[in-house]
Scaffold this motif. Structure first.
Motif, PDB file in Angstrom:
ATOM      1  N   ARG A  75       3.907  13.728  -0.990  1.00 48.11           N
ATOM      2  CA  ARG A  75       4.672  12.718  -1.661  1.00 48.11           C
ATOM      3  C   ARG A  75       3.915  11.605  -2.222  1.00 48.11           C
ATOM      4  N   CYS A  76       2.610  11.324  -1.513  1.00 48.71           N
ATOM      5  CA  CYS A  76       1.676  10.203  -2.007  1.00 48.71           C
ATOM      6  C   CYS A  76       0.589  10.668  -2.653  1.00 48.71           C
ATOM      7  N   LEU A 216       5.598   4.489  -2.731  1.00 51.83           N
ATOM      8  CA  LEU A 216       4.719   5.609  -2.320  1.00 51.83           C
ATOM      9  C   LEU A 216       4.684   6.787  -3.267  1.00 51.83           C
ATOM     10  N   ARG A 217       6.001   7.120  -3.587  1.00 53.30           N
ATOM     11  CA  ARG A 217       6.196   8.388  -4.419  1.00 53.30           C
ATOM     12  C   ARG A 217       5.441   8.115  -5.945  1.00 53.30           C
ATOM     13  N   VAL A 219       2.744   6.398  -6.537  1.00 55.07           N
ATOM     14  CA  VAL A 219       1.345   6.521  -6.231  1.00 55.07           C
ATOM     15  C   VAL A 219       0.848   8.024  -6.498  1.00 55.07           C
ATOM     16  N   GLY A 220       2.074   8.647  -5.813  1.00 51.29           N
ATOM     17  CA  GLY A 220       1.708  10.158  -5.893  1.00 51.29           C
ATOM     18  C   GLY A 220       2.080  10.913  -7.101  1.00 51.29           C
ATOM     19  N   TYR A 236      -1.671   2.114   0.374  1.00 55.36           N
ATOM     20  CA  TYR A 236      -0.822   3.499   0.158  1.00 55.36           C
ATOM     21  C   TYR A 236      -1.228   4.783   0.622  1.00 55.36           C
ATOM     22  N   LEU A 237      -2.409   4.902   0.145  1.00 53.00           N
ATOM     23  CA  LEU A 237      -2.924   6.234   0.377  1.00 53.00           C
ATOM     24  C   LEU A 237      -3.449   6.344   1.899  1.00 53.00           C
ATOM     25  N   ALA A 240      -0.158   6.378   3.876  1.00 47.51           N
ATOM     26  CA  ALA A 240       0.464   7.860   3.778  1.00 47.51           C
ATOM     27  C   ALA A 240      -0.048   8.844   4.759  1.00 47.51           C
TER      28      ALA A 240
END
Lengths: 361, 312
Positions: A75-76, A216-217, A219-220, A236-237, A240
């Motif tokens: 999701r990230c 987070l999503r 970023v994904g 965040y990466l 995650a």
């Protein structure tokens, strides 16, 4: 059209499962056996009595955790192929903690042992996460490599520093105070299933109902846009993959505290790789992970009964499982690919066949 | 320590290094073609296992090890077409499909073996290749005959290294293949059929990976055993990266990883001198270090792992 696509993707997993089971049925017929008989043995073997139900659940628990792990990272926008290694490190962390602090009271020892498993799994996930975030290194190859490093580290630990005196390469049994309580007498079903269900709920809530999950999503989906919006993308990466690793670590920790009670050679039967399958077939939906993990757990458990009673090699389950993922992923690609839809429309225009909507484009 | 320094131990170690490098080399060369064309195939473990079982059946039925190697090629190609159809024609994710091949092909291999030889997987031995002494190098007094006496597939593997180099860097085909992996849009605009080139690369990858697996069953162990590939598919993947996607360097990587494997097997056999697990870890650790750019820089094909959509 969007609604059609949504409905289409909701039907994908069940449709793929049916197709894969049909292919399995063909293989069974080629063996000269009756597929309905074989599948009913499979079902009985997975759910036929309390004992087999317990075994199915015992396999489902780690698959839920590794499925959640892969889902969370994906999701990230990071692909965690390393759940197997993180699971092994989680098992190692939990075993080490429970053996080293064995005199602690159970009320402390159990949660802290779980935490140790989460922590070591998280460290093992954070390494490729950090390398990706800070140096732009491909997490796929790194997580694969770290799997094997982890497997060998565990092998070294149980042959060396943590080995119990005796003929077998394994650690001593962890103190009973650290065991996860049994839920059904006479089966191996343990409280890990409750933890797994809560875990799925928490991952769902976090991803879809908190600001952190939204970022987070984001970023994904689009790291550049996230960066412009002020999201700390490298952080965040890394986080995650760390949390993903921690979830995979819990799969190992739960199996140690609930089932094995010691770390030994050949500890994991590939739950980390199963997690990738679970996450993909669940279409990266945290709550969808639960039924898919249950399905794969049931296939694994029932396969042995089917082999014994019907004479079908249990490896057929690997073929079925592989086909399920194959169909889901291929169909998703077709549904999401303008390229292929366009080709279809072009052919429809040229030949004057196909649905009207397609021809009008 | 004195056990290690005996002549017999060292010669045995060198011979085993070469033998264990061969399955890695075949498979890694195949993966190199695949990645050069933009297809990252992490399903090598599955391709090798399926090649191993196909090769076993070929050699078992015909009683001819050469037919076994050919059957291994066919098996590897067939299984990799599943990967190619999904990733090239349907543009679905290469990593997931690589995992699919790993799960599916390894399961299918054991399933096939048990379907023929029974649920318990009875151990059936087959006739392998005879060793031949290499001309010239084999003439070196004393050591020559010991160090240069292998089966034909070993020589073929090492002969393939310059062949692959020439194909990749000195032919139009090689140029086209690489252009498809570096910049598919440009290749397409020059009239190169991207999808077709990727299929060709997938066929080469399946054929060479199948050969690597067939070498394990037909030439190395003379039997098929579940899980006999034992992670070598992933080591071959590592060798491609560690070898910087260049045939010569990939060969050096395979020899190095083969050496680590041979040494750990021997250390296990004579009792623990140092924990052998750290030797098994070596290929993976070295590759991690290589990726991190600590020793030189490894640069792969630019478009590796990405599906190519026309008209985007």
């Amino acid at each position: 059209v969007k609604n059609q696509l949504k409905l289409g993707s909701a039907l994908l997993p069940p449709g793929s499962i049916v197709c894969a089971l049909l292919i399995g049925a063909v293989l069974i017929i080629l063996q000269g056996k009756n597929p309905l008989d074989a599948y009913s043995y499979l079902f009985q073997g997975a759910f036929g009595n309390m004992g087999s139900f317990g075994e199915t659940m015992v396999k489902t628990v780690p698959m839920i955790f590794t499925g959640l792990a892969v889902t969370f990272a994906y999701r990230c926008g990071v692909f965690n192929i390393g759940a197997e290694g993180q699971l092994m490190m989680g098992a190692l962390g939990t075993t080490w903690f429970a053996l080293t602090f064995r005199s602690l009271p159970g009320l402390l020892l159990l949660p802290l042992s779980l935490l140790a498993g989460f922590a070591l799994g998280a460290v093992w996930g954070a390494i490729p996460g950090y390398l990706k975030a800070k140096r732009g290194l491909n997490e796929i190859i790194n997580t694969i490599m770290l799997n094997y490093v982890a497997i060998q580290l565990v092998s070294w630990a149980i042959n060396g520093p943590l080995r119990e005196p005796g003929p077998n390469p394994q650690t001593p049994r962890i103190p009973q105070a650290a065991w996860l309580p049994q839920l059904l007498p006479g089966t191996r079903l343990h409280a890990g299933i409750i933890a797994a269900l809560i875990g799925a709920g928490l991952v769902y809530y976090f991803l879809f109902h908190t600001a952190y999950g939204y970022k987070l999503r984001l970023v994904g989906i689009n790291p550049q846009a996230a960066q412009y919006a002020g999201v700390n993308v490298p952080l965040y990466l890394t986080m995650a993959l760390a949390i993903s690793g921690g979830l995979a670590g819990l799969a190992g920790a739960g199996d140690i505290l609930g089932v094995q009670h010691r770390l030994m050679d050949g500890f994991s039967s590939g739950y980390g790789f199963d997690g990738i399958a679970v996450a993909m077939v669940a279409l990266l939906q945290p709550l969808g992970v639960i039924p898919i993990a249950l399905l794969f757990g049931a296939l694994r458990t029932g396969a042995n009964t089917m082999q014994r009673a019907a004479g079908i090699p249990s490896y057929i389950v690997d073929i079925i499982q592989g086909m399920i993922i194959y169909f889901v992923v291929a169909a998703t690609a077709v549904l999401n690919s303008d390229d292929i839809l366009n080709r279809f429309r072009r052919r429809a225009r040229e030949t004057g066949t196909g649905p009207r909507e397609a021809r009008e484009h | 320590l004195s056990v290690i320094l005996t002549q017999g131990f060292l010669i045995g170690l060198l011979i085993a290094t070469v033998r264990l490098a061969v399955p890695l080399l075949y498979t890694a060369l195949g993966e190199m073609f695949s990645e050069k064309a933009g297809l990252l195939n992490i399903g090598l473990e599955g391709i090798m296992t399926f090649g191993a079982v196909s090769g076993f059946f070929g050699a078992y039925l015909t009683k001819n090890p050469w037919m076994g190697m050919i059957a291994g090629i066919i098996g590897g190609v067939i299984i990799n077409m599943i990967f190619a159809f999904a990733t090239v024609s349907l543009k679905s994710d290469q990593i997931v499909n690589g995992m699919v091949i790993t799960i599916l092909a390894a399961g299918a291999a054991s399933y096939l073996y048990r379907s023929v030889f029974g649920i318990s997987g009875t151990d059936m031995a087959i006739n392998g290749f005879k060793e031949t002494v290499l001309p010239l190098l084999g003439q070196i007094p004393l050591l020559g005959e010991m160090l240069f006496k292998y089966t034909a597939p070993v020589y073929i593997a090492f002969l393939l290294v310059p062949v692959c180099y020439v194909v990749l860097y000195k032919t139009t085909f090689g140029l086209r293949l690489r252009s498809v992996g570096e910049y598919p849009q440009a290749a397409d605009s020059l009239g190169i059929n991207v999808d077709r080139m990727r299929y060709v690369a997938a066929i080469l990858c399946g054929a060479l990976g199948g050969l690597g697996g067939a070498y394990m069953s037909v030439a190395y162990m003379n039997r098929f055993v579940d899980n006999m590939v034992a992670g070598r598919g992933f080591i071959a993947l590592a060798a491609v990266i560690f070898g910087n996607w260049k045939p010569g360097q990939v060969m050096v990587a395979c020899l190095l990883f083969g050496f680590a494997d041979a040494l750990q097997l021997r250390l296990q056999a004579i009792g623990l001198l140092i924990p052998y697990q750290f030797l098994v870890m070596l290929p993976y650790l070295l590759t991690l270090i290589a990726i991190a750019g600590v020793v030189g820089k490894t640069v792969g094909p630019a478009a590796v792992g990405q599906p190519y959509h026309r008209g985007k």
